[in-house]
Enzyme design. Sequence first.
Site, PDB file in Angstrom:
ATOM      1  N   TYR A 140       0.774  -1.131   0.056  1.00  0.00           N
ATOM      2  CA  TYR A 140      -0.024  -0.233  -0.016  1.00  0.00           C
ATOM      3  C   TYR A 140       0.715   1.222   0.062  1.00  0.00           C
ATOM      4  O   TYR A 140       0.560   2.227  -0.649  1.00  0.00           O
ATOM      5  CB  TYR A 140      -1.002  -0.005   1.301  1.00  0.00           C
TER       6      TYR A 140
HETATM    7  C1  LIG Z   1      -0.921  -7.985  -1.902  1.00  0.00           C
HETATM    8  C2  LIG Z   1      -1.473  -8.367  -2.997  1.00  0.00           C
HETATM    9  C3  LIG Z   1      -3.029  -7.924  -3.134  1.00  0.00           C
HETATM   10  C4  LIG Z   1      -0.799  -7.609  -4.466  1.00  0.00           C
HETATM   11  O1  LIG Z   1      -1.264  -8.195  -5.624  1.00  0.00           O
HETATM   12  P1  LIG Z   1      -0.413  -8.530  -6.782  1.00  0.00           P
HETATM   13  O2  LIG Z   1      -1.398  -8.704  -7.961  1.00  0.00           O
HETATM   14  O3  LIG Z   1       0.481  -9.639  -6.464  1.00  0.00           O
HETATM   15  O4  LIG Z   1       0.358  -7.179  -7.029  1.00  0.00           O
HETATM   16  P2  LIG Z   1       0.988  -6.463  -8.331  1.00  0.00           P
HETATM   17  O5  LIG Z   1       1.308  -7.436  -9.373  1.00  0.00           O
HETATM   18  O6  LIG Z   1      -0.242  -5.766  -8.794  1.00  0.00           O
HETATM   19  O7  LIG Z   1       1.939  -5.681  -7.934  1.00  0.00           O
HETATM   20  C5  LIG Z   1       2.218  -4.196  -7.997  1.00  0.00           C
HETATM   21  C6  LIG Z   1       3.323  -3.706  -7.691  1.00  0.00           C
HETATM   22  O8  LIG Z   1       3.558  -4.001  -6.208  1.00  0.00           O
HETATM   23  C7  LIG Z   1       4.450  -4.700  -5.924  1.00  0.00           C
HETATM   24  N1  LIG Z   1       4.193  -5.717  -4.727  1.00  0.00           N
HETATM   25  C8  LIG Z   1       3.539  -6.660  -4.648  1.00  0.00           C
HETATM   26  N2  LIG Z   1       3.318  -7.100  -3.554  1.00  0.00           N
HETATM   27  C9  LIG Z   1       4.048  -6.482  -2.667  1.00  0.00           C
HETATM   28  C10 LIG Z   1       4.253  -6.531  -1.381  1.00  0.00           C
HETATM   29  N3  LIG Z   1       3.853  -7.183  -0.653  1.00  0.00           N
HETATM   30  N4  LIG Z   1       5.059  -5.239  -0.930  1.00  0.00           N
HETATM   31  C11 LIG Z   1       5.491  -4.604  -1.590  1.00  0.00           C
HETATM   32  N5  LIG Z   1       5.510  -4.385  -2.868  1.00  0.00           N
HETATM   33  C12 LIG Z   1       4.880  -5.409  -3.471  1.00  0.00           C
HETATM   34  C13 LIG Z   1       4.977  -5.469  -7.077  1.00  0.00           C
HETATM   35  O9  LIG Z   1       6.463  -5.890  -6.970  1.00  0.00           O
HETATM   36  C14 LIG Z   1       4.435  -4.625  -8.395  1.00  0.00           C
HETATM   37  O10 LIG Z   1       5.551  -3.523  -8.253  1.00  0.00           O
HETATM   38  P3  LIG Z   1       6.411  -3.538  -9.722  1.00  0.00           P
HETATM   39  O11 LIG Z   1       5.372  -3.223 -10.643  1.00  0.00           O
HETATM   40  O12 LIG Z   1       7.478  -2.537  -9.495  1.00  0.00           O
HETATM   41  O13 LIG Z   1       6.894  -4.842  -9.955  1.00  0.00           O
HETATM   42  C15 LIG Z   1      -1.463 -10.245  -3.644  1.00  0.00           C
HETATM   43  O14 LIG Z   1       0.019 -10.462  -3.557  1.00  0.00           O
HETATM   44  C16 LIG Z   1      -2.270 -10.702  -2.549  1.00  0.00           C
HETATM   45  O15 LIG Z   1      -3.437 -11.046  -2.347  1.00  0.00           O
HETATM   46  N6  LIG Z   1      -1.498 -11.375  -1.326  1.00  0.00           N
HETATM   47  C17 LIG Z   1      -2.087 -12.158  -0.313  1.00  0.00           C
HETATM   48  C18 LIG Z   1      -3.114 -11.499   0.501  1.00  0.00           C
HETATM   49  C19 LIG Z   1      -2.922 -10.331   0.969  1.00  0.00           C
HETATM   50  O16 LIG Z   1      -1.727 -10.239   1.701  1.00  0.00           O
HETATM   51  N7  LIG Z   1      -3.573  -9.288   0.606  1.00  0.00           N
HETATM   52  C20 LIG Z   1      -3.501  -7.909   1.668  1.00  0.00           C
HETATM   53  C21 LIG Z   1      -4.509  -7.838   2.296  1.00  0.00           C
HETATM   54  S1  LIG Z   1      -4.363  -6.296   3.529  1.00  0.00           S
END
Ligand SMILES: CC(C)(COP(=O)(O)OP(=O)(O)OC[C@H]1O[C@@H](n2cnc3c(N)ncnc32)[C@H](O)[C@@H]1OP(=O)(O)O)[C@@H](O)C(=O)NCCC(=O)NCCS
Length: 163
Positions: A140
Amino acid sequence: MLVVQRLDGRVHDRKGFDCSEPSLNRYLHELASQHHRAGVATTHVMVDDMLPSKILGYYSLAAAQMSLRDLTQADKRRLPRHPIPVARLARLAVALDEQGHGLGEALLQDVVKRCLGLRTELGIHALLVDALHERAAAFYRRYGFRATAADALTLYLPLGSTG
Ligand SMILES: CC(C)(COP(=O)(O)OP(=O)(O)OC[C@H]1O[C@@H](n2cnc3c(N)ncnc32)[C@H](O)[C@@H]1OP(=O)(O)O)[C@@H](O)C(=O)NCCC(=O)NCCS
């Protein structure tokens, strides 16, 4: 084409969704539709319109409020002293096999767009999120969310001024 739709249990396969986070899986499997009907939170899912039953990711939104104390000094300026109306991003998750391909970012963009749309009808100053853990908080922060004074895992994104 990827589209975001209101969760519909007759179309979307809720049980088939797995993001690896048990609480986020369980919410979609068991509670999201019920909460949506009860007006507790709305849930939207991302699907490929060629295979609309498969949920690629989802988010849930609810009305909330923040204390002025939780905002940074700069963000507090020109705001009234009573609690600030915000939208809570109660849940956001992407399916395990789809993570890392930009869907999380696309869902977040959809959330912001939806909140800006809602602001024509209802005051919504910011988007508030309770990150599950530091890894989620880091995700975030990339998009401008800042920690509240009360808790590093509770973050907010001011939605800016309109008009
Ligand atoms: C966290 C979550 C929603 C991110 O979605 P995602 O589709 O994997 O992320 P994206 O591919 O859109 O990533 C966008 C950017 O954020 C970065 N990013 C993804 N997860 C990240 C993390 N945990 N910490 C920091 N950066 C992160 C990616 O590297 C990417 O950056 P880049 O374009 O420079 O490579 C997903 O991994 C998820 O559902 N995780 C499990 C559930 C969870 O933890 N949800 C959060 C609840 S509060």
